[in-house]
Design a protein around this motif. Sequence first.
Motif, mmCIF file in Angstrom:
data_model
loop_
_atom_site.group_PDB
_atom_site.id
_atom_site.type_symbol
_atom_site.label_atom_id
_atom_site.label_comp_id
_atom_site.label_asym_id
_atom_site.label_seq_id
_atom_site.Cartn_x
_atom_site.Cartn_y
_atom_site.Cartn_z
ATOM 1 N N GLY A 1 52.580 -88.391 30.104
ATOM 2 C CA GLY A 1 51.992 -87.082 30.314
ATOM 3 C C GLY A 1 50.719 -87.104 31.142
ATOM 4 O O GLY A 1 50.100 -86.067 31.349
ATOM 5 N N LYS A 2 50.317 -88.290 31.619
ATOM 6 C CA LYS A 2 49.124 -88.373 32.462
ATOM 7 C C LYS A 2 49.390 -87.820 33.860
ATOM 8 O O LYS A 2 48.467 -87.463 34.578
ATOM 9 N N ILE A 3 50.649 -87.804 34.237
ATOM 10 C CA ILE A 3 51.076 -87.259 35.528
ATOM 11 C C ILE A 3 52.141 -86.217 35.245
ATOM 12 O O ILE A 3 53.038 -86.442 34.436
ATOM 13 N N ALA A 4 52.039 -85.068 35.925
ATOM 14 C CA ALA A 4 53.020 -84.002 35.699
ATOM 15 C C ALA A 4 54.396 -84.454 36.179
ATOM 16 O O ALA A 4 54.532 -85.112 37.216
ATOM 17 N N ARG A 5 55.415 -84.107 35.418
ATOM 18 C CA ARG A 5 56.803 -84.438 35.794
ATOM 19 C C ARG A 5 57.173 -83.672 37.065
ATOM 20 O O ARG A 5 57.059 -82.441 37.118
ATOM 21 N N PRO A 6 57.602 -84.385 38.140
ATOM 22 C CA PRO A 6 57.988 -83.694 39.371
ATOM 23 C C PRO A 6 59.080 -82.658 39.119
ATOM 24 O O PRO A 6 59.897 -82.805 38.205
#
Length: 551
Positions: free
Chosen positions: A87-92
């Motif tokens: 969850g540190k990077i938004a799911r494309p």
Amino acid sequence: MKLRSFFLAFFLTLVILAGMNLVLGFFLGKADEARIESERQKDKITSLSEDLVISSQWATRFARGYVATKDPRRQRWHSQIAGILDGKIARPRDYGVEYWDLVSSGLAPEPDLKAEGFSLEDQFLQLNLTVEEFNLLKKAEALFAKMAATERLAMHAANGEFDDGTGAFSKRGKPDAVMADRLLYSDSYVKDNGELAKLVHDFTDKVKARYQKILEAQEKYATQLVRLNVYVAAGFFAIILACVLFLRSQFMARTRRLMAAVKKISGGDLGAEIDIGGKDEIAELAQAVGSMAGNLKTAFEKLEERVIVSEQTAVELNNERLRSEKLLHNILPATIAQRLRGGEEVIAEVYPEVTVFFSDIVGFTDLSARLGPHETVSLLNALFEKFDELVEKHGVEKIKTIGDSYMVVGGVPNRDPLHCQHVAEFALEAIGFVREFSTSYPFPVEMRMGIHTGTVAAGVLGKKKFSYDLWGDVVNVASRFESSSMVDRIHVSEAVRVRLADDFVFQDAGTVDLKGKGVTASYYLLGKKKDLSGVVEFRKQQAPREADADR
């Protein structure tokens, strides 16, 4: 007064039936919303579970690719995969099985590192999971974390970075590619990879099975509501018809037209118009009949929609059954698949006389590192698709492929007195195809092949994931002949030469030291005697190679 009382009772009944119709319509709408929500949750859960498998597969590819090429993008992409799951990077937006293919080929941008998202676990917690399903998910996440730690350890080892005991890779040393390969290709790592896929598969199966029951119950409930609505509408119509019959004797002129419209409706024309004006009871009755016809038409349309959905579901179930049978035939011999469908639970037999064939690509590890994962798969597909055609042509049975290794048997599961000849013909045509293929491929493609004849046991292994396999000394010996063969040669045992000496040409290959059996004679299969000119030409081509090998 009598007529007024009649009308009062009539309209009270109509109000009750109309109210029931509205209530049923309300509950039918709620049932449809519940079904759509169940479908959405099921699709969301299965999509998220696929994310875990996709992320695991690509993390493995990027880690192995980084060890082989030191391409810093692969290490960066590996970290981004973990960031998406945490969850540190938004799911494309279009995150799926093809996403990282597009990123690695430059056709899609990398994930936005500035946008935070929700971890995979948080997303699952927002959905309707059972305790058993959540436990399977936690086990899968733990396995993924374990594999990711191994992959990071391997990539740091390839860079000469080692754990200083605190979890940081600040300790410097000599890059250790051997250690990195050992970590990424170890039996435990491969087993964890397979276990992760199985956990996700079991998790998805449980979710689908649970939601299938939910959807069936919702579908049954909606069908009951539609059926009850039809009954209410039919009662509505029956009461109106009784009223019309009564009014016919009271108001013949106006009721005649109303009766004609009702007959059309009862005959199936639910869109029939009722043109009776006025403000009296007959006009109100005409309006009620028209409303009833409209409601009944709507109910029948909904019922027809349910019937169409049921028919589509039946077709989908049949297609799924056919797809399952086709998939079963792809992984098991047809006769074995038929026996499993017939109810046999344990299938195991001894075959006294069979011929086993093994092949693999020489220097495959280096070649795959140079090609990359996609080109490697394309190469294996080009070779093994042709091998699959030759298997059908010569009436032998493909057992399995492991990486670049291809295993074939003759005489199993259908006993064949010419099993050895058929395997030999398959091998000769296969090695010929490989030589021709290599001339047009950018890199040299060379194979070793081995054949041995004898007794094996064969049977179906597994309960959920079936595989048909062989075991016995013959399998090990055939594999040993393959591994000890020269490049682009078919290495065979004395047992094979004895069975084929009348029709095939052989070359003495010296002896082979077999573990537990000692030294035994071996030969190279060159071709069929009727193709002798081609064999002589092949020997001329092989003479320089053998001379180089001796030196």
